[in-house]
Structure formats: structure tokens, C-alpha cells
Design a protein around this motif. Structure first.
Motif, short mmCIF file in Angstrom:
data_model
loop_
_atom_site.label_atom_id
_atom_site.label_comp_id
_atom_site.label_asym_id
_atom_site.label_seq_id
_atom_site.Cartn_x
_atom_site.Cartn_y
_atom_site.Cartn_z
N UNK A 33 47.11 44.79 34.48
CA UNK A 33 46.05 44.70 33.27
C UNK A 33 46.88 45.07 31.85
N UNK A 36 45.77 41.36 31.09
CA UNK A 36 44.39 40.91 30.60
C UNK A 36 44.15 41.65 29.21
N UNK A 39 41.58 45.32 28.66
CA UNK A 39 41.47 46.67 29.61
C UNK A 39 43.07 46.94 29.62
N UNK A 44 41.52 51.62 33.50
CA UNK A 44 42.43 52.08 34.60
C UNK A 44 41.86 52.86 35.37
#
Lengths: 498, 317
Positions: A33, A36, A39, A44
Motif C-alpha cells: 500500500x 500504491x 492508499x 487499509x
């Protein structure tokens, strides 16, 4: 329970095979994450919260800790290789790191980032183990004037990232400051620059601007120059690993970054960004290779990366010792504690000592795991750059859009992404630096808030801004940063004219 | 590969949240994931599902911002006459609508139930010379500007408590030195460290720090005393101020009478269930169940009262 025996107990729990598995899962997921864009760990962990009902608390927290630390590791990867930081804490890493990648030294940059993160994470965890109570007291000592002085210092010192032209740098900074003004003024409830659009009332989301200025702007720029650019040199030409020289130049920035990041991260209004700004400035001032800054100096990667990981460790200090969540991720972790009927705070160590020490031990374990996971991956990640650029940047575009849509579900944010992305493209074409926009957007609202709080408490008396020892010293340093180079310059020119 | 695994993880998580059943409810949480409105949207449906009261599942939308009015606007726009759509809301939205001058208001939705309440507390630093409410009022009367007051967002419940205290004491609520904070963590450290004279927040946020001896609670904002907090209510202390941070559920605009009766029945059953009682306990919420017409009457009173307070405080024209 004293720290040593508590920690030994904690290791006994954290090293059980099923907990090691959770730690691995968390760190792996965290790294992913972090890579990415858009995000972050907060989202999360929030998504995973409902699942935690089915696993026992210790395992859940070990997994969350892995996600939390892992995201900080992963964030540097896209910054360095693609000049597209996924979260604000790794923005400063992109400045030098991406230049290094362009020279084929991407692997070395990833290594110094990973090892720096490991060093900072481990020292930060040692800090949590042995120094948590006194560090947590900083939260009560810092007043608005102290925060304002700290931000003033950050503001005045970042002029070093302004690039070759100060005018362009200041224009970029003021774009950021004006973006930061948008929204409802928190002190009075007045709307500023919202133009009647309800989605703008809460201001411009920092992640949206970060992702669009870097990822979208970079994509447009690369696409527009695609036909003219010569094929990129071998991304691995600079080797797979750090040289002896790299080590020599990295270890001090790692330690200095840690020392800046840990205490500032522990402050309620500190955050991970300010220590990275300060660390970058410090390394640039202290380096023996000032000519390399702006063209891929390894100190500029090592320092800020250590600073943002140490700040992440710092955030856990007030959470565990006082039950105070000082960041979005910490607030979600607090909610997770409460889901299990646990109340973080002074009594947590007494009531649930096993869990806390297992969590702290898992931070050490997670750090080692992340290092093992990330060092071999550095070579793999660099191979990303072998992907033909049309595919690579199409992928970045998709992931950025999905990331922002997933966070906000807002068409206004998507529209803003493209307009800010276009701005990022124009700024690249005309050689404006990108970082000052984000610095203005992050620091501007924070500094305004603390300034107005301080003035409200002092009933308008400006002297309150230097009324505590901390604020007086920090304001003093901030002015020296501006005045000393100016004075030196004045003396030099006077000598020449005489 | 990492991306695939992550995507799979998210897919599993999302599948866990929204089971694919026949006729799921459409639920709006006008705040971000993990916040108060989010919990108020999800937890009643968890309880209804577990107790077998309503098991068709629900799709949740999180839409925060501007005191919840952005979520409200979207909810009203998308669900005209949808008997299956409900939204979490609370007192902060009542104030948020006025503060943000929202074109969509609570007149556009169908009020269903009030479920919970979070009592506010008024606190000072442990070593503060202010011992009780009378001392606080005296200090405010002596020099209103010198009393730095901390709390949540401008115009929110915490601000309303202080504005009502000022009004009851014959002071001008518009000249309060009120300093809004984003989080309870920041407020409590500023208060404990001596930067603020007094602060207001939810009992659940301040009680742990009071128990740890960092701050001292001098009053609660409920009608009477609260168990576990050694402080009088503002009413006992002689000020007619009762404010609660209540939350509840409203239905879609133009919901049919049959739809309304269906939801009221479901929430009545849920309120009696053991699962909901357990939820109240783990979340630290007070039970404040009020259903149907009684809730409508209460909501109208709150709208009038909060409108007046915000006008007095100079926040709404």
C-alpha cells in the motif's frame, strides 16, 4: 514489569510462528500500500478492522504494526524510481532519489532508503521501549507558539529546495499557500475560496494534490516528450548495491534524520512531513558534496527516509503511553484497541502488558522483516524501469485515479486531479520546482492555525510568539538562517567594491 | 504480484462488509471511515444482522465533510422515495447545516430514531485555581478574553456548551475566546500543559486523562450526574445548560408510511437486543433511544435551540 523483561516476554510472544506469519502479512501488505499512490495505512487498517473480530488482539496488532511500518518503507519506492511519491512523507525523497535513478543509481537509492528506514525504525522502537514516558511529556510542553516557531523554521529553511530560480520557487510556494487557504476557516467558520462548491468546504485534500502534481504531471510530461527523448540508459548501470562511498555518506544522515523524526513525530501536531523538510535542509547544509544536491545526492535520500520512519515510530509514543492518537492511523489503531475493550493510556502497560510488549517486540521483528523483504526487492523494483514507458505510465495513471476515487468517492476530486496534474505538467515544462507547492500546502494551514491559536491565547499580543524558551530559540535559529547568508553576501560584495 | 495480492485482500475485505444478498439497504455515513457517523451507520446493521432482525445486508457509503452536509446532500439527491435508504446523523449535522448554510436540510429527510448520546464534560488543568463552575463563571466575568477555551470545531457541541454557559451568566457569547481543535488529543494536551484555561469535550475522550490526573473535570453537560465522574452537572451548579452529542438515523426523503413503520419496528427490536446492549458498552455510548414522533419533536426543538445559540455566538447571521 521493567522494559527488559517485558521486552523478552514480548519477543517470546511475537516470535511464535503464527504471530510471525501475521507480522509478515502486515509488512508485506504495508509495503504494497505504500507503493500504491493515495492508499495509506489509515485506510487499509480501517478496512481491515471488521475482520479483526475473528482474530485475537495480539495477532491483529502485530499485523497492524507491520502495515504501519511497511507503508513507510514502500512509500520511497515510487518516489525514487518514478518521481511519483504516494504519500507526503516520501516527497522529499523524490527530489534526490529520482535524480539518482535517472543516473542508473536507483538500486543504491532504494538500498539507502531501506537501510535508513531500518536504522530509524529500530532506533525509534528502542525509543518507544525505553524513553516513551519522557518523550510523551513533550506533548504537554509544546504550546501553539512553539509549534508556530517550529513551522517558521521549516518554512524559512526550505528555500533551499526552490531550485535555480528563486522567483520560480516563490511562485510555486505561493500556489501551494493559496491552495491551502481553500475551505472553511476553522476558527470562524467563514468560507474561503470555495466558490459555492460544497466539496471544497473541507479544503483541498493534500493527497489529491500530491498525487496529481507528481504522478499525473509526470505522466503528461513523459508522454509529451516521448518522441524526442533518447532511450533511457540502463537503470542498473550504477550497480545493484551501495558502494563504500555510499555507506560513508549515508550513515550520519540516517542518524540525524532519526533524531529529528522521532521527537517531532511524537508531538500531537508534528507529523512526518516537517522532519523530512528539516532533514533535507540539514543534509544539504552539512554535505561535503553540495554540488551534487539537486542532481542526485545520496544524503538527500538517506536523511528524509530515516526521518519519516522515525516519525512513524514517534506517533506510537503518545498512543501507547497516554492513549492519545496524533495521526489518522493512530486514531484508527485507537479504535482497534477499543474494539477489543482495551483503553490505551497510562494503564495499558499495567492491564495488558503482554499485548503491549508483544506489539513493541513485533515492531523490532517487523523492521528486520522489512529489511529482508526490501533489500532483495530493490533490484527487482528497479527492473520496473525496463517496462516500456507507455505501459508503465498508463499503470501509474490508473492506480492514482483508483486510489483517489477510493479515498474520497468524489467527482470534484477527480476533476481537481486533472487540473492540478495539468498545472504540474506546465510547471515541469517551464522549469518550476514542484516541492514548494506541497510545502506551502502542508505548512501554510498548519502555521496559520498555530499562529492564530497563539495570538488568541495571548489576546493579540505578538510577543507571545517568543514567550517560551523553545519558541524564542527556534525563532532565533529561523532568523539566523535568513540573516547569516544575507550578511555574508553583503560583506563579500562590499569587499569587492572596496 | 504484490498488487494482485493486495487487490485480492481488498476484495475479500469488501466482500466481508457487503454480502451479496437479495435486497440490501442503502446506508449513508456522512463521515470518514472509523469516525462517529461511520460507527452509527454500521453498528446498528451489524446488530440487526446478528440478531436476525434484518439480514439482507447493506451497502455503506462514506461521504464526510462540512459537518456531514455533503453526505446529506448526496443522500437526499440520490434516494428520493427509496424505502430502503437510511442515513446516520446527529447534533453536529444540525449545527453543520446552519454553519455551512446548506441548501439541503433535515426538513428534506424522514426522521426515524435517536439511538445514542455522548455526554460532554467541562475540564480544567489539574493545578488550575478554578475549582468549580462558579469559579469559572467568575473568571469569565472578570476578563472574558483572558479565558482561553478549547474544544471541537467552531459551532459544534463543545462550542454550544460554552456559548450557553456565557448566555446563562449574562455574558456575550460572541466575544468568547473559543479556540477550536481538530482532535480530542490536541485539546487535552493543550489543557493539561496549561495553554488553555478550560476545555469541553466528550466524556469518553476526557475521562481517561482525568483518571490519570492530567486534567480535572469540573462539570458534566447532562441533566444529572454521570456514573464514574466526580463532578456535578451544569444544571446542579445553577446554570440551565443541558447539551448532549446525540446521534441517530433518518430515512430517505419521501419515505412511505409503510417504509417508516418497517424501519421503526426494526430499530425497536434492535434496541431491545443483547447485541446492541453489548455494542453500547464497547463503544462507551449512552442509550438515548427515542423513536418516531417523539424524535421528530425533539429534533425540532434542537433545531430552534441550536439556531438561537449559533446566532448569539455570532456564527450564523
Amino acid at each position: 514489569m521493567d522494559p527488559i523483561s517485558g521486552l523478552m516476554n514480548g519477543f517470546a510472544i511475537a516470535l511464535q510462528p503464527q504471530n510471525l506469519m501475521w507480522a509478515f502479512f502486515g509488512t508485506f501488505m504495508g509495503t504494497a500500500i505504500g507503493v500504491l499512490p493515495g492508499i495509506g495505512p489509515a485506510l487499509t487498517i480501517a478496512l481491515l478492522l471488521p475482520v479483526t473480530v475473528y482474530i485475537e488482539p495480539t495477532a491483529a496488532f502485530i499485523m497492524f504494526a507491520g502495515i504501519f511500518y511497511g507503508a513507510m518503507y514502500g512509500g520511497s519506492t515510487t518516489s525514487i524510481l518514478l518521481n511519483t511519491p504516494g504519500e507526503s512523507g516520501s516527497m522529499m525523497t523524490a527530489l534526490e532519489g529520482n535524480k539518482m535513478a535517472q543516473q542508473g543509481r536507483g538500486a543504491a537509492a532504494l538500498c539507502t532508503a531501506a537501510i535508513g528506514s531500518f536504522v530509524a525504525g529500530t532506533i525509534g522502537t528502542l525509543g518507544i521501549t525505553f524513553l516513551a514516558p519522557p518523550i510523551a511529556e513533550l506533548a504537554f510542553i509544546f504550546r501553539p507558539q512553539d509549534y508556530f516557531a517550529l513551522m517558521l523554521l521549516a518554512f524559512l529553511s526550505v528555500s533551499v529546495v526552490m531550485g535555480s530560480s528563486k522567483v520560480r520557487g516563490f511562485i510555486a510556494l505561493f500556489i501551494g499557500l493559496s491552495l491551502g487557504v481553500i475551505g472553511i476557516d476553522k476558527q470562524t467558520g467563514m468560507q474561503r475560496l470555495t466558490f459555492g462548491v460544497p466539496d471544497l468546504m473541507d479544503g483541498v485534500e493534500m493527497t489529491v494534490v500530491l498525487v496529481s502534481l507528481f504522478a499525473i504531471g509526470e505522466t503528461l510530461y513523459v508522454a509529451s516528450r516521448y518522441g524526442q527523448t533518447k532511450p533511457m540508459l540502463n537503470p542498473l548501470s550504477g550497480g545493484m548495491w551501495m558502494t563504500k562511498e555510499d555507506w560513508k555518506r549515508s550513515w550520519k544522515p540516517w542518524l540525524r534524520g532519526t533524531l529529528l523524526g522521532f521527537p517531532i513525530g511524537a508531538l500531537p501536531a508534528g507529523g512526518a512531513e516537517i522532519p523530512t523538510f528539516l532533514s533535507y535542509t540539514l543534509e544539504r547544509k552539512l554535505t561535503k558534496h553540495p554540488e551534487e544536491f539537486g542532481h542526485g545526492a545520496i544524503e538527500g535520500v538517506a536523511g528524509p527516509e530515516a526521518a519519516n520512519n522515525a516519525a512513524a515510530a514517534g506517533v506510537l509514543v503518545p498512543l501507547l503511553t497516554l492513549g492519545l492518537p496524533t495521526s489518522a492511523t493512530a486514531a484508527i489503531l485507537l479504535a482497534a484497541f477499543q474494539n477489543y475493550g482495551l483503553q490505551p493510556g497510562p494503564l495499558l502497560f499495567i492491564n495488558s502488558g503482554d499485548l503491549v510488549w508483544a506489539l513493541i517486540a513485533s515492531l523490532y521483528v517487523g523492521n528486520v522483516m522489512l529489511l529482508i523483504l526490501n533489500l532483495p526487492l530493490a533490484g527487482l523494483w528497479v527492473r520496473l524501469l525496463f517496462i516500456p514507458r507507455p505501459y508503465l505510465y498508463a499503470g501509474i495513471l490508473i492506480f492514482s485515479l483508483v486510489g483517489i476515487w477510493g479515498v474520497s468517492n468524489s467527482w470534484v476530486d477527480l476533476a481537481m486531479m486533472f487540473s492540478v496534474g495539468l498545472l504540474g505538467y506546465v510547471m515541469r515544462v517551464y522549469d518550476f520546482p514542484i516541492a514548494p507547492v506541497l510545502i506551502g500546502l502542508i505548512l501554510g494551514p498548519m502555521a496559520e492555525l498555530q499562529l492564530r491559536r497563539a495570538l488568541a491565547m495571548g489576546q493579540g499580543d505578538p510577543l507571545i510568539l517568543v514567550s517560551t524558551p523553545m519558541s524564542a530559540v527556534l525563532v532565533g535559529i529561523a532568523f539566523l538562517i535568513v540573516l547569516v547568508p544575507a550578511a555574508l553576501h553583503w560583506r563579500r560584495t562590499r569587499k569587492i567594491s572596496v | 504480484m504484490i498488487r494482485t495480492i493486495f487487490a485480492a485482500g481488498v476484495a475479500v475485505t469488501l466482500a466481508g462488509l457487503t454480502p451479496a444478498f437479495a435486497d440490501p439497504a442503502v446506508v449513508m455515513a456522512p463521515g470518514g471511515a472509523g469516525g462517529g457517523y461511520d460507527a452509527m451507520a454500521r453498528l446498528p446493521f451489524d446488530a440487526m444482522n446478528k440478531e436476525g432482525i434484518f439480514t439482507d445486508g447493506a451497502t455503506f457509503t462514506n461521504k464526510g465533510g462540512a459537518g456531514g452536509t455533503i453526505g446529506l446532500t448526496e443522500f437526499v439527491g440520490a434516494n428520493q422515495g427509496n424505502d430502503n435508504a437510511v442515513m446516520a446523523m446527529g447534533v453536529i449535522m444540525v449545527g453543520g447545516i446552519l454553519m455551512n448554510n446548506s441548501p439541503v436540510t433535515l426538513d428534506d429527510v424522514t426522521p426515524l430514531v435517536r439511538l445514542t448520546n455522548d455526554t460532554g464534560v467541562v475540564a480544567v488543568a489539574t493545578d488550575s485555581p478554578i475549582q468549580n463552575v462558579a469559579d469559572l463563571v467568575a473568571a469569565m466575568k472578570a476578563d472574558l478574553g483572558a479565558v482561553a477555551i478549547g474544544g471541537g470545531s467552531a459551532g459544534g457541541v463543545d462550542h454550544i456548551v460554552m456559548a450557553l454557559i456565557a448566555k446563562e451568566s449574562g455574558l456575550d457569547a460572541a466575544t468568547l475566546n473559543y479556540i477550536p481543535y481538530d482532535s480530542g488529543a490536541e485539546t487535552v494536551t493543550a489543557l493539561g500543559g496549561g495553554a488553555l484555561t478550560v476545555a469541553v469535550s466528550g466524556a469518553s475522550e476526557f475521562k481517561p486523562m482525568a483518571d490519570a490526573g492530567r486534567i480535572r473535570i469540573i462539570a458534566v453537560t447532562s441533566e444529572g450526574r454521570v456514573e464514574g465522574i466526580d463532578a456535578p452537572s451544569l444544571k446542579e451548579a445553577g446554570l440551565n445548560v443541558v447539551v448532549g452529542n446525540w446521534r441517530g438515523i433518518v430515512g430517505a426523503p419521501g419515505m412511505s408510511d409503510a417504509g417508516k413503520a418497517m424501519w421503526l419496528d426494526r430499530f425497536a427490536k434492535m434496541h431491545e437486543s443483547a447485541t446492541w446492549k453489548e455494542t453500547l458498552k464497547t463503544q462507551g455510548w449512552e442509550d438515548a433511544y427515542l423513536s418516531g414522533d417523539e424524535f421528530v419533536a425533539f429534533l425540532n426543538d434542537e433545531k430552534t435551540r441550536i439556531g438561537e445559540v449559533l446566532k448569539d455566538a455570532g456564527l450564523v447571521k
